[in-house]
Design a protein around this motif. Sequence first.
Motif, PDB file in Angstrom:
ATOM      1  N   ASP A 102      12.073  18.007 -21.473  1.00 50.40           N
ATOM      2  CA  ASP A 102      12.110  16.556 -21.255  1.00 50.40           C
ATOM      3  C   ASP A 102      12.631  16.165 -19.880  1.00 50.40           C
ATOM      4  O   ASP A 102      12.703  14.979 -19.571  1.00 50.40           O
ATOM      5  CB  ASP A 102      12.980  15.888 -22.330  1.00 50.40           C
ATOM      6  CG  ASP A 102      12.436  16.136 -23.720  1.00 50.40           C
ATOM      7  OD1 ASP A 102      11.202  16.278 -23.854  1.00 50.40           O
ATOM      8  OD2 ASP A 102      13.245  16.206 -24.666  1.00 50.40           O
ATOM      9  N   ILE A 132      16.901  12.875 -18.235  1.00 49.90           N
ATOM     10  CA  ILE A 132      15.449  12.870 -18.088  1.00 49.90           C
ATOM     11  C   ILE A 132      15.030  13.215 -16.664  1.00 49.90           C
ATOM     12  O   ILE A 132      13.880  13.543 -16.415  1.00 49.90           O
ATOM     13  CB  ILE A 132      14.834  11.517 -18.503  1.00 49.90           C
ATOM     14  CG1 ILE A 132      15.401  10.379 -17.682  1.00 49.90           C
ATOM     15  CG2 ILE A 132      15.018  11.278 -19.982  1.00 49.90           C
ATOM     16  CD1 ILE A 132      14.715   9.052 -17.897  1.00 49.90           C
ATOM     17  N   TRP A 176      13.927  23.232 -21.057  1.00 47.22           N
ATOM     18  CA  TRP A 176      14.419  21.855 -21.097  1.00 47.22           C
ATOM     19  C   TRP A 176      13.240  20.954 -20.767  1.00 47.22           C
ATOM     20  O   TRP A 176      13.143  20.375 -19.695  1.00 47.22           O
ATOM     21  CB  TRP A 176      15.547  21.689 -20.097  1.00 47.22           C
ATOM     22  CG  TRP A 176      16.467  20.553 -20.339  1.00 47.22           C
ATOM     23  CD1 TRP A 176      16.409  19.621 -21.322  1.00 47.22           C
ATOM     24  CD2 TRP A 176      17.612  20.223 -19.548  1.00 47.22           C
ATOM     25  NE1 TRP A 176      17.444  18.737 -21.203  1.00 47.22           N
ATOM     26  CE2 TRP A 176      18.197  19.087 -20.122  1.00 47.22           C
ATOM     27  CE3 TRP A 176      18.190  20.782 -18.412  1.00 47.22           C
ATOM     28  CZ2 TRP A 176      19.332  18.490 -19.598  1.00 47.22           C
ATOM     29  CZ3 TRP A 176      19.324  20.185 -17.900  1.00 47.22           C
ATOM     30  CH2 TRP A 176      19.885  19.059 -18.483  1.00 47.22           C
ATOM     31  N   ARG A 219       6.521  19.285 -13.860  1.00 52.95           N
ATOM     32  CA  ARG A 219       7.794  18.553 -13.941  1.00 52.95           C
ATOM     33  C   ARG A 219       8.595  18.659 -12.654  1.00 52.95           C
ATOM     34  O   ARG A 219       9.666  18.085 -12.549  1.00 52.95           O
ATOM     35  CB  ARG A 219       8.634  19.056 -15.104  1.00 52.95           C
ATOM     36  CG  ARG A 219       8.009  18.803 -16.441  1.00 52.95           C
ATOM     37  CD  ARG A 219       8.932  19.192 -17.580  1.00 52.95           C
ATOM     38  NE  ARG A 219       9.156  20.635 -17.638  1.00 52.95           N
ATOM     39  CZ  ARG A 219      10.358  21.213 -17.728  1.00 52.95           C
ATOM     40  NH1 ARG A 219      11.443  20.489 -17.763  1.00 52.95           N
ATOM     41  NH2 ARG A 219      10.468  22.520 -17.781  1.00 52.95           N
TER      42      ARG A 219
END
Length: 136
Positions: free
Chosen positions: A112, A89, A110, A134
Amino acid sequence: MARRPLALDALDAWPSLTALEVSELSDWNEALTALRVHPRITELTFEPFPWQNPPTDARRRPAVANLTVRPPRNNQDLTRLRAIFPGLISLDLDLANHGRELDLTPLHDWPDVAVRTSHNPETVLIGADELDGRLY
């Protein structure tokens, strides 16, 4: 005293261990098996990550959620981390002594995984904008 690669065959002796930092492993596949059997270890740091000699047994995937590595110097595909650490994560890319640029586009698929870079604000991050918040 000579340095020797680390074997992770004694993790049972450390029942409260949740984070591990390793500099060199004696056997990748055995280490991944040891980590999979000990799911309480969720934070892993490699110094350095063995990009040139990745594991060969994809069945031995540990429950690591937080990973810190130095990215490959030749911008090899970072997606190989996804096959090794499917429950990840948080990915911290240590850019100390890294080259002038790092291609993050392999991490776009990706969703997550939160990505953090550290130690070198001068490195150009290719594909950083597409990580949609992110990247830290």
